[in-house]
Motif scaffolding. Structure first.
Motif, PDB file in Angstrom:
ATOM      1  N   LEU A 182       0.842  -1.198   0.000  1.00 46.02           N
ATOM      2  CA  LEU A 182       0.000   0.000   0.000  1.00 46.02           C
ATOM      3  C   LEU A 182       0.874   1.242   0.000  1.00 46.02           C
ATOM      4  O   LEU A 182       1.702   1.441   0.891  1.00 46.02           O
ATOM      5  N   SER A 186      -0.772   7.832  -1.980  1.00 47.27           N
ATOM      6  CA  SER A 186      -1.826   7.797  -2.996  1.00 47.27           C
ATOM      7  C   SER A 186      -3.010   6.911  -2.615  1.00 47.27           C
ATOM      8  O   SER A 186      -4.094   7.048  -3.196  1.00 47.27           O
ATOM      9  N   ARG A 188      -3.137   3.815  -3.250  1.00 49.61           N
ATOM     10  CA  ARG A 188      -3.196   2.699  -4.204  1.00 49.61           C
ATOM     11  C   ARG A 188      -2.563   1.479  -3.579  1.00 49.61           C
ATOM     12  O   ARG A 188      -1.555   1.551  -2.881  1.00 49.61           O
ATOM     13  N   VAL A 189      -3.175   0.300  -3.798  1.00 49.06           N
ATOM     14  CA  VAL A 189      -2.709  -0.927  -3.186  1.00 49.06           C
ATOM     15  C   VAL A 189      -2.509  -1.981  -4.263  1.00 49.06           C
ATOM     16  O   VAL A 189      -3.342  -2.126  -5.170  1.00 49.06           O
ATOM     17  N   GLU A 190      -1.373  -2.668  -4.185  1.00 45.79           N
ATOM     18  CA  GLU A 190      -1.083  -3.797  -5.075  1.00 45.79           C
ATOM     19  C   GLU A 190      -1.378  -5.083  -4.317  1.00 45.79           C
ATOM     20  O   GLU A 190      -0.893  -5.279  -3.199  1.00 45.79           O
ATOM     21  N   ASP A 207     -10.507  -2.137  -8.376  1.00 47.45           N
ATOM     22  CA  ASP A 207     -10.026  -0.857  -8.899  1.00 47.45           C
ATOM     23  C   ASP A 207      -8.700  -0.419  -8.312  1.00 47.45           C
ATOM     24  O   ASP A 207      -8.212   0.674  -8.619  1.00 47.45           O
ATOM     25  N   GLY A 208      -8.087  -1.223  -7.420  1.00 49.70           N
ATOM     26  CA  GLY A 208      -6.777  -0.869  -6.882  1.00 49.70           C
ATOM     27  C   GLY A 208      -6.813   0.147  -5.762  1.00 49.70           C
ATOM     28  O   GLY A 208      -5.754   0.614  -5.328  1.00 49.70           O
ATOM     29  N   LYS A 209      -7.983   0.494  -5.249  1.00 48.56           N
ATOM     30  CA  LYS A 209      -8.092   1.469  -4.164  1.00 48.56           C
ATOM     31  C   LYS A 209      -8.247   0.739  -2.834  1.00 48.56           C
ATOM     32  O   LYS A 209      -9.014  -0.215  -2.720  1.00 48.56           O
ATOM     33  N   VAL A 210      -7.547   1.237  -1.814  1.00 44.17           N
ATOM     34  CA  VAL A 210      -7.637   0.620  -0.502  1.00 44.17           C
ATOM     35  C   VAL A 210      -9.029   0.802   0.097  1.00 44.17           C
ATOM     36  O   VAL A 210      -9.497  -0.016   0.897  1.00 44.17           O
ATOM     37  N   THR A 212     -11.781   0.349  -1.342  1.00 41.33           N
ATOM     38  CA  THR A 212     -12.634  -0.758  -1.775  1.00 41.33           C
ATOM     39  C   THR A 212     -12.514  -1.936  -0.821  1.00 41.33           C
ATOM     40  O   THR A 212     -13.520  -2.577  -0.466  1.00 41.33           O
ATOM     41  N   ARG A 271       5.424   3.207   2.744  1.00 42.66           N
ATOM     42  CA  ARG A 271       4.695   2.078   2.170  1.00 42.66           C
ATOM     43  C   ARG A 271       4.414   1.055   3.258  1.00 42.66           C
ATOM     44  O   ARG A 271       5.248   0.800   4.126  1.00 42.66           O
TER      45      ARG A 271
END
Length: 824
Positions: A182, A186, A188-190, A207-210, A212, A271
C-alpha cells in the motif's frame, strides 16, 4: 557433576537451537524474520527485539522489523545515522556486539529519559549479505541484564536473521502469496490473486483502491483496521491484527493482517507491506509465539494491577481453552488475588471462598504447599489431570493445572494459576507461551503496582486537601463533587469549600490553581486555607478575595489561581458574588429557568497586587439552585466555554433540584476527564424561623454598662422573655465591662434570639482572646468575669471579627413566641 542451574541453561540453549531448526523451510523471508525475533523474546531474555538494516542511500540504519513491547517505552528510534554514536551503529561498524548497562546507556550520545526506567541493551551485528548486513538490538529489564546464556542465545539468533527481499526503505519487488503493498501517499494498493480470493473479489473488477477493501470490513472492526492503514499515528515497524469482512454471500470471515511500515529516504512512512491470511487456517505453532507479542503490547499499556490481570486473561484463557485463570500478588505469606476469571465465587475452591473479602479473595499460601514450592523455585509448574494436589489447587484445575510464578526485580511479584476441568495435553508450544508470558506479566505487575501506589498517594493527597464533608446549612442544602483527571498521575489544583459564617451567612467558594502538579496542589491547599481564614474573620466578600490575592502575589510563585466567592445571607435570601478570573455562577430558579450570571469580575489571584474585585448581587428565592464549577466540566478540546456553560444551564433546567446528589452525578456523567473537575451545588430553601436581632453601640461613658443592661432589658421585654433576666443581665454586664476595660475603640452589643436560645455577643477591636484565670485569691479585685459567664451560660466562646474579636455566650430561655414567621 553439573549443577541444576547449569543444566537449565544448557537446556535453554538447546531449546533455542531446536526452535530455529523447527522453522519451516518453506516459510517466506518476512515470516521467518518475524519468527526469529519472537524466539528472541522467548529464549533470549528480551522484552523487545529489533532488526536494523542500511537504508536506501546507505547513510542510515533503518528499522526493518520488531517484536515485543512498544519501543517507545525505551526511547528506541526508527533509524540511526551510520556515522553516529548509537549502540546499533557502533556494533554495525565494528562488527562486534555491544552490551550496555543502564549506567552506560544514561551517558550514551543522545540518551534521554524513558518511561520504563532502568534497562539493559544489546546490539549484535548480523552476518554480511548482499544488502550489507545489519544489526540485532535487544532490550531486557531483568536484574543484571543479559547473562552468559542469554548472550549465547542472542548470538545464535543473530546468525539466523535473514532479510525479506523487499524490506528496504521504500523497496519493491514480487509480492509473496496473499500479500499487498500500500502506497500511503496515494492510497493505491497492489494485491495478488490469492488475497483477492480471500476478499471474494474478481481481479478484473478490483479498482486498486484501498477504500474498496476497507468497505468490506465489518463496521465494528473498521476503526482498528483504519488505525493500521492510516499513517498519521504510525511509526516504522510491524503491525498485526485480526478483523472480519463481509463476503458477497453475506457471511463473515476472520482474516489476520501482518504488515510492516517501511520508511522512505527521509525516514517518514512511505509504504505498508504485508500479508493477509485466513485466521482459521493459521498453524498453531506460529500463533503461540505471536500471542507473546500481543500480550507484551497489552501489558505495556496496562496502567493498574487490574489492567495487567485482564490483559493476561485475554491473552491466555481463550487460546489455551482454559476454564479459569487467577492472577494474584504476593504480600507476605498471602496470595492477594486481583483478577478472577470467571469472577463467581462458586467457580473456585472452598478454601478461597472462606477467605472471601469484598470483591476479591485472599488465599493463604500456607494452605497450598505445592504452590509455595513452585514460587520458591521460580519456574513454571504444570500438573496434568489426576495429579494428587491439595484441595485448594485440585479444584482449580482437575483436568490440568499450570502455575506461573511471576518474577520481577529479583523476587516473585505474584503468581498466575490456569486450570482446566477436562484433561488437557500440554504441548511444547504452550509451555513456551506460558514461560514467556510469566516473565512479561511479572515485570508488568511490578510497574502496575508502583503505578497503583503512586495513584493512591495522589488520591490521598487530593482527598486531604479538600473538605472531608460539607457542613449542615441553615435553610439550604449543599453537595460537592470532585473528579481527578485520568491523564496520568498529576495532582489537580481545583478546589471547593463551604464556610459557615456568623449571623446565618454562608460562603461558597470554588477555585482552580494553574497547572497539574504537586506545586499546584500545595498552592490549592494554601489558598483554600487562606480564604477560609479571611472569611471567618468576618470580612466582606471583596475584602476576603483581595486579601487572598495579595497573599498569593507575596508568595512569589509563578502560578496563579481563579476563584469565585459567593456570600449568602440565609435570613434575607440575598447573595453577593466576587469573581477573580473564574467562571460565573449558574442559577436555576424555582420555575425551572436558568441564568448564567455574568457579573463584573477581577483578574485571577496572584497577577496584580492592587486589583479591584467588585461585588455583584445574586437574587435568591426559596428553591433557587446555585451551581459553581471549574472549567474541566464545561470546556474541552471539543467544546468551547460558552457552549459548555449553555449545556450546563440546560442540564440544570431539566434536573430535579429536590435530589442534589443525583443532579451532581448527572452533570458529571459526561465530564472531560483530561482535566480535573470541581462542582459545588447549593439549593436555597430559606429559614423556617427568622432570628430576632438587636444591636447596640456601647458608649464609653461612666454609665455605659447600665445603658447596656437597660437596652437588653427592653429587647427581652419586646421579645416576651420573662424568665431569668438577672442571669442574662449579669452576662451582658461582664462581657461589656471586659471590652471597655481591656480594649480601646468601638464596642458593639448584639442580641440574637432563636429556638429558645439567646446569644449575647460583644465585639471590640482587640484581637486578644480573653483568658480564663486558673485561680483567684480572696483579695483579688478582678478576673471573675469570665468565670461568671462560663457558670451562667450553656456555652461561650470567641471568634475573630474584622481585625478584632467577638466574645459570645448562649443561654437557654423559655417564652411563648420567640420568633417571627418568614414572609413568603
Amino acid at each position: 557433576m553439573v549443577s541444576e542451574g547449569g543444566a537449565g541453561r544448557r537446556t535453554r540453549t538447546l531449546r533455542a537451537e531446536l526452535a530455529l531448526k523447527a522453522l519451516r523451510a518453506d516459510l517466506g523471508s518476512p515470516e521467518r524474520l518475524r519468527s526469529v525475533l519472537e524466539q528472541v523474546l522467548v529464549y533470549g531474555g528480551a522484552t523487545l527485539a529489533l532488526v536494523y538494516a542500511p537504508g536506501e542511500h546507505g547513510d542510515q540504519l533503518c528499522l526493518i522489523e520488531s517484536a515485543g513491547v512498544p519501543r517507545a517505552l525505551y526511547g528506541v528510534r526508527d533509524s540511526y545515522p551510520l556515522s553516529g554514536g548509537s549502540p546499533a551503529a557502533d556494533a554495525y561498524r565494528a562488527g562486534q556486539p555491544r552490551w550496555l548497562s543502564p549506567e552506560e546507556l544514561a551517558v550514551a550520545p543522545g540518551a534521554r529519559p524513558t518511561p520504563a526506567g532502568d534497562f539493559w541493551l544489546a546490539a549484535l551485528p548480523l552476518p554480511p549479505d548482499p544488502r550489507g548486513g545489519g544489526c540485532l538490538v535487544a532490550v531486557s529489564e531483568s536484574p543484571g541484564g543479559f547473562d552468559t546464556e542469554d548472550r549465547k542465545c542472542l548470538e545464535l539468533f543473530a546468525e539466523a536473521v535473514s532479510f525479506p527481499p523487499s524490506s528496504g526503505a521504500g523497496g519493491s519487488g514480487a509480492l509473496p502469496s496473499s500479500s499487498f503493498s500500500l502506497a500511503l501517499d496515494s492510497g493505491r494498493v497492489e494485491v495478488d490473486h490469492e488475497m483477492l480470493e480471500l476478499f471474494g473479489l474478481v481481479p478484473d473488477v478490483f479498482d486498486g483502491k484501498v477504500e474498496t477493501l476497507l468497505s468490506m470490513t465489518v463496521p465494528e472492526d473498521l476503526p482498528t483496521l483504519m488505525s493500521v492503514v492510516e499513517a498519521d499515528h504510525m511509526s516504522i515497524g510491524e503491525r498485526e491484527l485480526e478483523f472480519r469482512i463481509l463476503q458477497p454471500s453475506g457471511e463473515q470471515r476472520w482474516l489476520r493482517l501482518r504488515a510492516r511500515l517501511l520508511p522512505a529516504a527521509d525516514g517518514r512512512p512511505s509504504r505498508l507491506v504485508g500479508t493477509v491470511a485466513d485466521a482459521s487456517k493459521l498453524r498453531s505453532g506460529g500463533n503461540e509465539v505471536a500471542r507473546v507479542q500481543r500480550l507484551a503490547a497489552a501489558l505495556a499499556t496496562a496502567g493498574t494491577v487490574r489492567d495487567v490481570g485482564q490483559a493476561v486473561v485475554t491473552a491466555l484463557r481463550r487460546p489455551l481453552m482454559a476454564d479459569r485463570i487467577a492472577l494474584a500478588e504476593l504480600e507476605g505469606d498471602r496470595l492477594v488475588v486481583t483478577v478472577l476469571d470467571p469472577p463467581e465465587p462458586e467457580a473456585w475452591p472452598e478454601v478461597w471462598r472462606t477467605e472471601w473479602r469484598s470483591e476479591w479473595p485472599d488465599a493463604p499460601v500456607r494452605t497450598m504447599p505445592t504452590l509455595a514450592a513452585a514460587l520458591r523455585e521460580g519456574r513454571a509448574a504444570i500438573w496434568p489431570a489426576g495429579t494428587p494436589l491439595e484441595p485448594a489447587l485440585a479444584d482449580v484445575g482437575p483436568g490440568g493445572l499450570a502455575v506461573l510464578p511471576l518474577p520481577a526485580g529479583g523476587r516473585m511479584a505474584g503468581a498466575c494459576l490456569i486450570g482446566w476441568d477436562t484433561p488437557h495435553d500440554f504441548g511444547p508450544d504452550e509451555r513456551a507461551l506460558l514461560t514467556a508470558s510469566a516473565g512479561l506479566a511479572g515485570q508488568a505487575l511490578m510497574r502496575a503496582h508502583a503505578f497503583d501506589a503512586e495513584h493512591e498517594l495522589v488520591g490521598m493527597l487530593q482527598r486531604t486537601l479538600l473538605p472531608r464533608r460539607l457542613p449542615p446549612l441553615p435553610g439550604a442544602e449543599a453537595v460537592a463533587r470532585y473528579l481527578p483527571t485520568t491523564a496520568g498521575l498529576e495532582v489537580g489544583g481545583d478546589w471547593y469549600d463551604v464556610i459557615p459564617l456568623s449571623d446565618n451567612h454562608v460562603a461558597l467558594v470554588i477555585g482552580d490553581v494553574q497547572g497539574h502538579n504537586a506545586q499546584a496542589a500545595t498552592l490549592m491547599g494554601q489558598m483554600r486555607t487562606a480564604l477560609r481564614a479571611y472569611a471567618v474573620e468576618g470580612h466582606p466578600p471583596d475584602v476576603v478575595v483581595s486579601h487572598a490575592n495579595r497573599l498569593l502575589v507575596g508568595m512569589e510563585t509563578d502560578l496563579f489561581a481563579t476563584c469565585c466567592y459567593v456570600d449568602v445571607d440565609m435570613e434575607e435570601g440575598t447573595a453577593w458574588c466576587v469573581r477573580a478570573g473564574h467562571l460565573p455562577p449558574v442559577l436555576r430558579h424555582p420555575d425551572g429557568t436558568t441564568d448564567i450570571v455574568v457579573t463584573e469580575g477581577g483578574p485571577p489571584l496572584g497577577v496584580i497586587m492592587q486589583a479591584d474585585f467588585p461585588m455583584s448581587p445574586l437574587p435568591l428565592r426559596p428553591g433557587t439552585l446555585v451551581a459553581l464549577t471549574t472549567d474541566g466540566l464545561v470546556e474541552s478540546a471539543e467544546l468551547d466555554l460558552e457552549d459548555g456553560l449553555n449545556r450546563l444551564a440546560g442540564q440544570l433546567a431539566a434536573a430535579d433540584p429536590a435530589h442534589l446528589g443525583l443532579v451532581a452525578d448527572a452533570l458529571l456523567a459526561d465530564a472531560n476527564r483530561s482535566d480535573d473537575v470541581a462542582l459545588l451545588l447549593m439549593r436555597y430553601d430559606g429559614l423556617d424561623l427568622r432570628p430576632l436581632r438587636e444591636s447596640w453601640t456601647v458608649w464609653r461613658v461612666p454609665e455605659a454598662v447600665r445603658h447596656a443592661r437597660r437596652f437588653t432589658r427592653r429587647a427581652l421585654r419586646a421579645w416576651g422573655v420573662t424568665d431569668e433576666p438577672d442571669a442574662i443581665l449579669l452576662v451582658v454586664s461582664e462581657l461589656v465591662t471586659n471590652a471597655l476595660v481591656h480594649t480601646d475603640g468601638q464596642v458593639r452589643l448584639d442580641l440574637t434570639l432563636i429556638n429558645s436560645r439567646l446569644r449575647v455577643a460583644v465585639a471590640d477591636i482587640s484581637p486578644r482572646t480573653p483568658v480564663k484565670p486558673r485561680s483567684i485569691g480572696w483579695e483579688a479585685t478582678g478576673g471573675r468575669g469570665i468565670l461568671l459567664v462560663e457558670a451562667l451560660s450553656a456555652t461561650w466562646g470567641t471568634v475573630p471579627v474584622s481585625g478584632g474579636k467577638q466574645v459570645w455566650a448562649e443561654l437557654a430561655v423559655t417564652e411563648p413566641a420567640l420568633t417571627e414567621p418568614v414572609e413568603e
